[in-house]
Scaffold this motif. Structure first.
Motif, PDB file in Angstrom:
ATOM      1  N   GLU A   1       0.815  -1.224   0.000  1.00 42.17           N
ATOM      2  CA  GLU A   1       0.000   0.000   0.000  1.00 42.17           C
ATOM      3  C   GLU A   1       0.844   1.268   0.000  1.00 42.17           C
ATOM      4  O   GLU A   1       0.491   2.241  -0.652  1.00 42.17           O
ATOM      5  N   ILE A   2       1.969   1.289   0.716  1.00 37.51           N
ATOM      6  CA  ILE A   2       2.775   2.522   0.773  1.00 37.51           C
ATOM      7  C   ILE A   2       3.785   2.625  -0.365  1.00 37.51           C
ATOM      8  O   ILE A   2       4.327   3.701  -0.602  1.00 37.51           O
ATOM      9  N   ALA A   3       4.019   1.536  -1.076  1.00 35.74           N
ATOM     10  CA  ALA A   3       5.006   1.543  -2.158  1.00 35.74           C
ATOM     11  C   ALA A   3       4.515   2.375  -3.341  1.00 35.74           C
ATOM     12  O   ALA A   3       3.324   2.468  -3.613  1.00 35.74           O
ATOM     13  N   ASP A   4       5.482   2.954  -4.035  1.00 35.23           N
ATOM     14  CA  ASP A   4       5.191   3.698  -5.262  1.00 35.23           C
ATOM     15  C   ASP A   4       5.249   2.790  -6.484  1.00 35.23           C
ATOM     16  O   ASP A   4       4.620   3.060  -7.499  1.00 35.23           O
ATOM     17  N   LEU A   5       6.036   1.721  -6.385  1.00 35.91           N
ATOM     18  CA  LEU A   5       6.209   0.781  -7.490  1.00 35.91           C
ATOM     19  C   LEU A   5       6.201  -0.619  -6.897  1.00 35.91           C
ATOM     20  O   LEU A   5       6.934  -0.893  -5.944  1.00 35.91           O
ATOM     21  N   VAL A   6       5.352  -1.481  -7.419  1.00 34.24           N
ATOM     22  CA  VAL A   6       5.296  -2.875  -6.975  1.00 34.24           C
ATOM     23  C   VAL A   6       5.370  -3.756  -8.210  1.00 34.24           C
ATOM     24  O   VAL A   6       4.591  -3.598  -9.144  1.00 34.24           O
ATOM     25  N   THR A   7       6.339  -4.672  -8.195  1.00 35.53           N
ATOM     26  CA  THR A   7       6.478  -5.636  -9.281  1.00 35.53           C
ATOM     27  C   THR A   7       6.328  -7.027  -8.707  1.00 35.53           C
ATOM     28  O   THR A   7       7.017  -7.385  -7.751  1.00 35.53           O
ATOM     29  N   ASP A   8       5.423  -7.798  -9.291  1.00 35.03           N
ATOM     30  CA  ASP A   8       5.172  -9.166  -8.859  1.00 35.03           C
ATOM     31  C   ASP A   8       5.801 -10.100  -9.889  1.00 35.03           C
ATOM     32  O   ASP A   8       5.338 -10.186 -11.019  1.00 35.03           O
ATOM     33  N   MET A   9       6.875 -10.768  -9.477  1.00 34.67           N
ATOM     34  CA  MET A   9       7.569 -11.708 -10.355  1.00 34.67           C
ATOM     35  C   MET A   9       6.805 -13.028 -10.321  1.00 34.67           C
ATOM     36  O   MET A   9       6.828 -13.732  -9.317  1.00 34.67           O
ATOM     37  N   ALA A  10       6.121 -13.335 -11.401  1.00 36.43           N
ATOM     38  CA  ALA A  10       5.323 -14.554 -11.465  1.00 36.43           C
ATOM     39  C   ALA A  10       6.108 -15.640 -12.192  1.00 36.43           C
ATOM     40  O   ALA A  10       6.663 -15.406 -13.261  1.00 36.43           O
ATOM     41  N   GLU A  11       6.158 -16.810 -11.586  1.00 34.71           N
ATOM     42  CA  GLU A  11       6.811 -17.931 -12.256  1.00 34.71           C
ATOM     43  C   GLU A  11       5.867 -18.494 -13.301  1.00 34.71           C
ATOM     44  O   GLU A  11       4.734 -18.883 -13.000  1.00 34.71           O
ATOM     45  N   VAL A  12       6.321 -18.517 -14.544  1.00 34.22           N
ATOM     46  CA  VAL A  12       5.574 -19.142 -15.626  1.00 34.22           C
ATOM     47  C   VAL A  12       6.195 -20.504 -15.917  1.00 34.22           C
ATOM     48  O   VAL A  12       5.501 -21.504 -16.104  1.00 34.22           O
ATOM     49  N   LYS A  13       7.537 -20.521 -15.907  1.00 36.38           N
ATOM     50  CA  LYS A  13       8.284 -21.739 -16.169  1.00 36.38           C
ATOM     51  C   LYS A  13       9.639 -21.582 -15.493  1.00 36.38           C
ATOM     52  O   LYS A  13      10.223 -20.505 -15.506  1.00 36.38           O
ATOM     53  N   HIS A  14      10.131 -22.645 -14.887  1.00 33.07           N
ATOM     54  CA  HIS A  14      11.421 -22.566 -14.180  1.00 33.07           C
ATOM     55  C   HIS A  14      12.174 -23.887 -14.375  1.00 33.07           C
ATOM     56  O   HIS A  14      11.561 -24.956 -14.254  1.00 33.07           O
TER      57      HIS A  14
ATOM     58  N   TYR B   1      14.040 -25.430 -12.472  1.00 37.88           N
ATOM     59  CA  TYR B   1      14.012 -26.229 -11.252  1.00 37.88           C
ATOM     60  C   TYR B   1      12.958 -27.337 -11.363  1.00 37.88           C
ATOM     61  O   TYR B   1      13.132 -28.426 -10.849  1.00 37.88           O
ATOM     62  N   ARG B   2      11.871 -27.049 -12.057  1.00 39.63           N
ATOM     63  CA  ARG B   2      10.787 -28.027 -12.231  1.00 39.63           C
ATOM     64  C   ARG B   2      11.248 -29.232 -13.055  1.00 39.63           C
ATOM     65  O   ARG B   2      10.623 -30.279 -13.032  1.00 39.63           O
TER      66      ARG B   2
ATOM     67  N   ALA C   1      20.190 -24.710  -8.888  1.00 40.72           N
ATOM     68  CA  ALA C   1      20.832 -23.401  -9.015  1.00 40.72           C
ATOM     69  C   ALA C   1      22.196 -23.530  -9.699  1.00 40.72           C
ATOM     70  O   ALA C   1      22.993 -24.391  -9.348  1.00 40.72           O
ATOM     71  N   ARG C   2      22.422 -22.648 -10.676  1.00 41.14           N
ATOM     72  CA  ARG C   2      23.673 -22.655 -11.442  1.00 41.14           C
ATOM     73  C   ARG C   2      24.511 -21.439 -11.113  1.00 41.14           C
ATOM     74  O   ARG C   2      23.993 -20.321 -11.056  1.00 41.14           O
ATOM     75  N   LYS C   3      25.790 -21.668 -10.908  1.00 42.19           N
ATOM     76  CA  LYS C   3      26.739 -20.607 -10.562  1.00 42.19           C
ATOM     77  C   LYS C   3      26.730 -19.534 -11.652  1.00 42.19           C
ATOM     78  O   LYS C   3      26.779 -19.840 -12.840  1.00 42.19           O
TER      79      LYS C   3
END
Length: 182
Positions: free
Chosen positions: A155-168, A170-171, A176-178
């Motif tokens: 609510e107080i943020a000026d910018l909010v980005t929601d990173m949605a997983e579509v494909k990863h 890991y599935r 995790a790769r260096k």
């Protein structure tokens, strides 16, 4: 005037960002802002909550002038229900560091990496984070990253980005790769 004074700051006004969601890229996006700020000659404080081990980004940030990195947390993952008293102490160290760098006004950009997770695990009090953000100097840009931020931050943020997983990967069993994920 010193560099930390608002009259000498890089930004006329700073906004509050929240990078959230189940998808990959929250810390990576914050790191991109660090690169941009450095390219403009600005100063950044990058405070990591719950990340007490040597990630690749830690080494990378050491090459950038004007970047202060503060890490807090144990050198392993924390899971809900398995929180140790040391986790609270480390989170408090992060919150104290955030107060110090943010209220000093000496930084153009302050990143509170994984603070949303620390909040959702109850490691830091929401009221203290909200009060800190209320008191931030006008010219300082603040980024809060991590999954599950409280509604009050959104609510107080000026910018909010929601990173949605579509494909990863890991599935598919690709861990995790260096240089890419860690």
């Amino acid at each position: 005037m010193e560099r930390g004074d608002e009259a000498m700051s890089l930004l006329d006004f700073g906004l509050i960002h929240v990078y959230m969601g189940e998808g990959k890229g929250k810390t990576t996006s914050a790191l991109g802002l660090v690169v941009r700020m450095t390219g403009c000659g600005g100063k950044t404080a990058f405070i990591q909550f719950m990340k007490g081990w040597l990630y690749s980004e830690v080494r990378g940030l050491s090459f950038l002038p004007g970047v202060k990195l503060i890490q807090t947390g144990r050198p392993d993952y924390i899971y809900p229900g398995q929180i140790d008293p040391v986790d609270f102490a480390e989170a408090e160290k992060g919150l104290q560091a955030a107060r110090q760098v943010l209220l000093s006004g000496c930084y153009d950009l302050v990143i509170l990496d994984e603070i949303n997770v620390a909040l959702s695990f109850g490691l830091v009090p929401l009221a203290e984070v909200l009060e800190l953000l209320k008191r931030k100097p006008l010219h300082v840009e603040v980024v809060l990253t991590g999954r599950n931020p409280p509604t009050e931050l959104i609510e107080i943020a000026d910018l909010v980005t929601d990173m949605a997983e579509v494909k990863h990967p890991y599935r598919k069993g690709i861990l995790a790769r260096k240089g890419i994920d860690c």
